[in-house]
Design a protein around this motif. Sequence first.
Motif, PDB file in Angstrom:
ATOM      1  N   VAL A 271      -6.309   3.048  -5.197  1.00  0.00           N
ATOM      2  CA  VAL A 271      -5.931   2.328  -3.978  1.00  0.00           C
ATOM      3  C   VAL A 271      -5.914   3.270  -2.779  1.00  0.00           C
ATOM      4  O   VAL A 271      -6.444   2.954  -1.702  1.00  0.00           O
ATOM      5  CB  VAL A 271      -4.558   1.650  -4.165  1.00  0.00           C
ATOM      6  CG1 VAL A 271      -4.046   1.114  -2.830  1.00  0.00           C
ATOM      7  CG2 VAL A 271      -4.648   0.523  -5.181  1.00  0.00           C
TER       8      VAL A 271
ATOM      9  N   HIS B 213       1.804   3.034  -3.317  1.00  0.00           N
ATOM     10  CA  HIS B 213       0.831   3.892  -3.997  1.00  0.00           C
ATOM     11  C   HIS B 213       0.789   5.285  -3.373  1.00  0.00           C
ATOM     12  O   HIS B 213       0.573   6.275  -4.080  1.00  0.00           O
ATOM     13  CB  HIS B 213      -0.542   3.230  -3.951  1.00  0.00           C
ATOM     14  CG  HIS B 213      -0.580   1.893  -4.617  1.00  0.00           C
ATOM     15  ND1 HIS B 213      -0.587   1.744  -5.991  1.00  0.00           N
ATOM     16  CD2 HIS B 213      -0.597   0.626  -4.102  1.00  0.00           C
ATOM     17  CE1 HIS B 213      -0.623   0.454  -6.296  1.00  0.00           C
ATOM     18  NE2 HIS B 213      -0.628  -0.236  -5.168  1.00  0.00           N
TER      19      HIS B 213
ATOM     20  N   PRO C 184       0.814  -1.233   0.000  1.00  0.00           N
ATOM     21  CA  PRO C 184       0.000   0.000   0.000  1.00  0.00           C
ATOM     22  C   PRO C 184       0.840   1.272   0.000  1.00  0.00           C
ATOM     23  O   PRO C 184       0.481   2.253  -0.661  1.00  0.00           O
ATOM     24  CB  PRO C 184      -0.833  -0.129   1.282  1.00  0.00           C
ATOM     25  CG  PRO C 184      -0.832  -1.579   1.607  1.00  0.00           C
ATOM     26  CD  PRO C 184       0.479  -2.105   1.133  1.00  0.00           C
TER      27      PRO C 184
END
Length: 297
Positions: free
Chosen positions: A270, A249, A246
């Motif tokens: 995301v 991003h 994560p």
Amino acid sequence: MPAAAPVESATAVQSPADVSVPLVSDAQSFRRAFKDLRDGFSQRELWLSLGWQDIKQRYRRSVLGPFWITIATAVQAGAMAVLYSTLLGQDLRAYVAYVTVGLITWNIISNSILEGSEIFIANEGLIKQLPSALSVHVYRLVWRQLLFFAHNLIIYVILIPVAGLWHHLNWSALLAIPAIALIFLNAMWVTLVFGIFATRYRDIAPILSSMTLMLFVLTPVMWNTKSLTDHAGAVGERARLIEIIPTYHYLEIVRAPLLGEPSSLLSWGVVLGITVVGWAVALLAMKQFRSRVPYWV
């Protein structure tokens, strides 16, 4: 003379059915959770002052003061850029800008996790003695991180002519503004969630410390994914697995516009998805445990 009729009492005796049922406390309600966030924001004079005092206290009696933040970040980014540009065969001028923007953004992410998990424990005295909203301490931390970011952004401004970034920058660089806003919006829910649960369970803080170190290694802060994905074959395909991290991003939505590169819609999707889910968890945590934090600290 006939006896007088008995005078009725002014306060008639109430039957059990007339007794009103006491109201149920709304301490554990979304209304109180939102009220805490609103009240905390309305006390901005308090957390603005406390956040600035945190920085002044850290660098008191220092000649350069808060600019040591900028110097330390610049030295770290420069050392990493020289090392990894040599190892990966990248142009140094372009790579130092890549590492600098990534490191500045990563500092916000890591500090939100590490300092956020200790935010209520570190402010135990204020929470027990100062009648203020719990979210004041969250706003204080985010404001302090914003000041750090502003100091570190000076390095990027210097790199624009030094690294020749003006040849690549265009109107898409303005996407960095909502991207940075999203970073700090996420920093708020991260601080709320980790701060509440780390106050109740003290083992969470060291776990988060180890997790943050692992994420730093996995996230392309120092190394460039293009140097791997440009290779044909299995190495390039495996490099794309980084998209499951994560934090990758979060870096991309800020770093790509500032370096004049196209932003990925996947990264924006995301980050927006995590933001919505994260705030839902934060509001639920505030609803259930906000009133218990003063007892846990």
